[in-house]
Design an enzyme around this catalytic site. Structure first.
Site, PDB file in Angstrom:
ATOM      1  N   ASP A 160       0.787  -1.182   0.079  1.00 16.21           N
ATOM      2  CA  ASP A 160      -0.020  -0.094   0.313  1.00 16.21           C
ATOM      3  C   ASP A 160       0.856   1.393   0.105  1.00 16.21           C
ATOM      4  OD1 ASP A 160      -2.795   1.206   0.516  1.00 16.21           O
ATOM      5  OD2 ASP A 160      -1.574   2.090   1.794  1.00 16.21           O
ATOM      6  N   ALA A 201      -4.825   2.494  -0.757  1.00 20.51           N
ATOM      7  CA  ALA A 201      -4.410   1.917  -1.822  1.00 20.51           C
ATOM      8  C   ALA A 201      -5.145   0.542  -1.911  1.00 20.51           C
ATOM      9  CB  ALA A 201      -3.138   2.036  -2.457  1.00 20.51           C
ATOM     10  N   ASP A 202      -4.968  -0.189  -0.755  1.00 20.45           N
ATOM     11  CA  ASP A 202      -5.324  -1.657  -0.728  1.00 20.45           C
ATOM     12  C   ASP A 202      -6.969  -1.649  -0.906  1.00 20.45           C
ATOM     13  OD1 ASP A 202      -2.875  -2.686  -0.547  1.00 20.45           O
ATOM     14  OD2 ASP A 202      -3.001  -3.067   1.612  1.00 20.45           O
ATOM     15  N   LEU A 203      -7.579  -0.514   0.002  1.00 21.09           N
ATOM     16  CA  LEU A 203      -9.011  -0.672   0.536  1.00 21.09           C
ATOM     17  C   LEU A 203      -9.871  -0.047  -0.388  1.00 21.09           C
ATOM     18  CD1 LEU A 203      -8.710  -0.575   4.315  1.00 21.09           C
ATOM     19  CD2 LEU A 203      -8.468  -2.728   2.760  1.00 21.09           C
ATOM     20  N   ALA A 217      -9.804  -2.770  -3.067  1.00 24.62           N
ATOM     21  CA  ALA A 217     -10.855  -3.591  -2.906  1.00 24.62           C
ATOM     22  C   ALA A 217     -12.207  -2.869  -3.193  1.00 24.62           C
ATOM     23  CB  ALA A 217     -10.865  -3.811  -1.311  1.00 24.62           C
TER      24      ALA A 217
END
Length: 297
Positions: A126, A149-151, A155
């Site tokens: 991230d 960035a990840d979530l 996602a």
């Protein structure tokens, strides 16, 4: 509501973005099976509480795709949605890529940098994606408080595009290969700012009316009184009405900020929240996660 009831999601991912996405799909009614290797998901060791929170209610099937690709292919061929986050080319080498499955499957590849560009095989997490995307420039070296960035660009973008692909499948009968780039998506979160800022460092302290201020006991208030009406009422409540006309004056920001800081530091958080309750001032607390959970879970 369970709009995805009856649909099967098979999740091949590890760590955070994929399990977060499949948890969202689970919440919409889908059945979610995590297809894991014998070693499992490394997050069970690195962050076991996160693992439990993200995977409660999902089923788990253990298959070594390198040794028994046929078993994996059989399960994936039954899926409506497949999620994967391997390096580019891995699923194809394992024989479980989008071309190996029925064309009705919505196949989502969660990637750091997308496919078909010079960065596609680059390792990252991230923090790296946010750095590449330009989101850390205003605040570095301060660390972001959650995995944006990840979530968000990973996602939640995956969920939105999967849902769109499922809607399209209702019309055509065909699935799709959805590719999500966490770095490209993170850049899009800020790309509207490329044309310039209305106020220099608007989001990171440039305006005194859009900052966090310490209270008497060291807690913090969020002040986002951008609209003149909110700012005017806030100044009245703080006995600082003389500042109202200077809200957006670039030369007054230090003075306004110092006045706000001094006044807000004079009382504890609870006193300010009581005073502002019911007022249109756009002010709130910096809550702990536990406090937030009590109100918003």
């Amino acid at each position: 509501m369970a709009p995805l009831e009856g649909l099967l999601v098979v999740d091949l991912t590890r760590y955070l973005p994929g399990p977060f996405a499949s948890r969202e799909l689970l919440g919409l009614g889908a059945r979610v099976i995590r297809l894991l290797p014998p070693a499992g998901d490394p997050m069970t060791e690195t962050a076991p509480a996160w693992y439990e929170a993200l995977n409660e209610g999902k089923e788990t099937v253990v298959i070594d795709l390198k040794r028994d690709p046929e078993a994996g292919l059989a399960l994936l061929s039954e899926a409506d949605v497949v999620l994967e986050s391997f390096r580019p080319g891995v699923v194809d080498r394992l024989g479980v890529g989008p071309a190996d499955l029925p064309d009705s499957v919505v196949y989502c590849s969660l990637t750091g940098f997308g496919l078909g560009n010079p960065h596609e095989a680059r390792a990252g997490h991230d923090l790296n994606y946010l750095g590449w995307a330009g989101l850390l420039a205003d605040t570095a070296p301060a660390m972001p408080p959650t995995q944006v960035a990840d979530l968000a660009s990973g996602a939640l973008t995956a969920v939105a595009r999967i849902l769109a692909a499922l809607l399209e499948r209702e019309r055509t009968g065909r699935g799709a290969h959805v590719v999500v780039s966490m770095t490209h998506g993170a850049h899009r979160l800020a790309s509207h700012r490329l044309g310039g800022e209305p106020i220099d460092r608007l989001l990171t302290g440039g305006l005194a009316c859009y900052r966090m201020y310490a209270t008497a006991e060291g807690r913090y208030l969020t002040v986002a009184a951008l609209e003149p009406a909110f700012f005017s009422r806030l100044c009245e409540l703080l006995d600082l009405s003389g500042l109202v006309e200077r809200q957006y004056d670039p030369d007054a920001q230090a003075e306004i900020g110092e006045a706000f800081a001094e006044r807000i530091a004079s009382k504890p958080l609870s006193t300010w929240l009581e005073l502002f309750d019911g007022e249109d001032v756009s002010v709130g607390p910096v809550s702990t996660l536990e406090e937030a959970a009590a109100d918003f879970s």
